[in-house]
Design an enzyme around this catalytic site. Sequence first.
Site, mmCIF file in Angstrom:
data_model
loop_
_atom_site.group_PDB
_atom_site.id
_atom_site.type_symbol
_atom_site.label_atom_id
_atom_site.label_comp_id
_atom_site.label_asym_id
_atom_site.label_seq_id
_atom_site.Cartn_x
_atom_site.Cartn_y
_atom_site.Cartn_z
ATOM 1 N N ARG A 102 0.817 -1.229 0.000
ATOM 2 C CA ARG A 102 0.000 0.000 0.000
ATOM 3 C C ARG A 102 0.843 1.268 0.000
ATOM 4 O O ARG A 102 0.381 2.315 -0.432
ATOM 5 C CB ARG A 102 -0.946 0.001 1.209
ATOM 6 C CG ARG A 102 -2.164 -0.883 0.998
ATOM 7 C CD ARG A 102 -2.976 -1.042 2.264
ATOM 8 N NE ARG A 102 -2.365 -1.991 3.179
ATOM 9 C CZ ARG A 102 -2.952 -2.443 4.276
ATOM 10 N NH1 ARG A 102 -4.155 -1.994 4.602
ATOM 11 N NH2 ARG A 102 -2.354 -3.316 5.050
ATOM 12 N N GLN A 103 2.078 1.162 0.447
ATOM 13 C CA GLN A 103 2.980 2.317 0.411
ATOM 14 C C GLN A 103 3.831 2.207 -0.858
ATOM 15 O O GLN A 103 4.983 1.795 -0.827
ATOM 16 C CB GLN A 103 3.856 2.344 1.665
ATOM 17 C CG GLN A 103 3.049 2.507 2.949
ATOM 18 C CD GLN A 103 3.920 2.442 4.190
ATOM 19 O OE1 GLN A 103 4.566 3.414 4.563
ATOM 20 N NE2 GLN A 103 3.945 1.273 4.819
ATOM 21 N N LYS A 200 -14.873 8.326 -3.066
ATOM 22 C CA LYS A 200 -14.699 8.423 -1.619
ATOM 23 C C LYS A 200 -13.537 9.341 -1.276
ATOM 24 O O LYS A 200 -12.654 9.596 -2.092
ATOM 25 C CB LYS A 200 -14.463 7.044 -0.993
ATOM 26 C CG LYS A 200 -13.069 6.494 -1.283
ATOM 27 C CD LYS A 200 -12.781 5.227 -0.531
ATOM 28 C CE LYS A 200 -11.309 4.848 -0.743
ATOM 29 N NZ LYS A 200 -11.021 3.460 -0.493
ATOM 30 N N ARG A 202 -10.561 9.759 1.780
ATOM 31 C CA ARG A 202 -9.924 9.069 2.905
ATOM 32 C C ARG A 202 -9.125 10.096 3.708
ATOM 33 O O ARG A 202 -8.017 10.476 3.322
ATOM 34 C CB ARG A 202 -9.002 7.958 2.402
ATOM 35 C CG ARG A 202 -8.458 7.069 3.524
ATOM 36 C CD ARG A 202 -7.402 6.111 3.011
ATOM 37 N NE ARG A 202 -7.921 5.094 2.136
ATOM 38 C CZ ARG A 202 -8.507 3.966 2.536
ATOM 39 N NH1 ARG A 202 -8.681 3.743 3.833
ATOM 40 N NH2 ARG A 202 -8.926 3.067 1.677
ATOM 41 N N THR A 231 -9.440 -3.432 7.266
ATOM 42 C CA THR A 231 -10.345 -3.203 8.406
ATOM 43 C C THR A 231 -11.806 -3.219 7.981
ATOM 44 O O THR A 231 -12.693 -3.105 8.827
ATOM 45 C CB THR A 231 -10.030 -1.863 9.085
ATOM 46 O OG1 THR A 231 -10.189 -0.808 8.117
ATOM 47 C CG2 THR A 231 -8.610 -1.844 9.630
ATOM 48 N N THR A 234 -13.948 0.628 4.225
ATOM 49 C CA THR A 234 -14.345 1.066 2.883
ATOM 50 C C THR A 234 -15.469 0.216 2.327
ATOM 51 O O THR A 234 -16.490 0.733 1.853
ATOM 52 C CB THR A 234 -13.133 1.003 1.925
ATOM 53 O OG1 THR A 234 -12.139 1.922 2.379
ATOM 54 C CG2 THR A 234 -13.533 1.360 0.511
#
Length: 322
Positions: A102-103, A200, A202, A231, A234
């Site tokens: 994700r990074q 969306k 964030r 988690t 989303t």
Amino acid sequence: MSKHYFDPRLKIFALSSNRPLAEKIAEEVGVELGNSSVTKFSDGEIQVNIEESIRGSHVYVIQSTSAPVNDNLMELLIMIDALKRASAKTINVVMPYYGYARQDRKARAREPITAKLVANMIEKAGATRLLTLDLHASQIQGFFDIPVDHLMGAPLIANYFLEKNICGDDVVVVSPDHGGVTRARKLAEFLKSPIAIIDKRRPKANVAEVMNIIGNVEGKTCVIIDDMIDTAGTVTLAANALREAGAVSVYASCTHPVLSGPAMQRISDSAIEHLVVTDSIFLSDERKIDKIDEISVGILMGDAIKRIHENKPVSPLFEKKF
């Protein structure tokens, strides 16, 4: 075992992250899993022992860098080093789930790019190829200077919905953000359905706020697709928003069920009827709640290994429904 692969130089080893998937992959290829062991010293240092000769062999090491992420990553690096020093001809890392993905860019000042860091470590340790599945960002392939075979979970997920006759014009495939549109479009092609997009915002990591729905979902069955669910903030916000917008039912799907923190409770309480996941990450029995349907990537990854070993193209697997 019903199958038996003809080439004794092909060897598959499993580390700690997902032994059940490794067994399915080995069965599909037609080989027994190699003999190796992973132990820890009393201070937590990892020790890997390869308990058979692999000199001159083409070795495939199966390891997802899922939780505990750092232990599984270090275990993989140590295994690669052991294989290199034991004179393996090629060291092929089979990573169904690529952690730290994700990074993948500097979104803010002074941020690391961990996806590149992990790529550097795998390559420097001695890997000669990476076989992975649904990277968080496809451009991570370019972080490597070794061959990367990037498989897609969409054909497997599509097969699940086609078997349940969830397809056609009455179904809308939904991307939970702009970055996942390509993935949603691929699934929509299989299901012959239109797509919609959740717009969306964030505000910070693991916090999502649904803004708008781009596309018509009223009176439709919606299928959300994402690469991973962590988690579940989303996907559950998206599912609830879709129901409020008039969707008659909402299904969700992802390749990588990270499912950390409040994810299980959020999914249970949400408008999602069923969540379709793959076994790229090991799910314990207590986490396999009624709403979760698991499909296996074992045949897909086993087929890919055979194709790589036989110097055959992997691209047909992008279209094949298993």
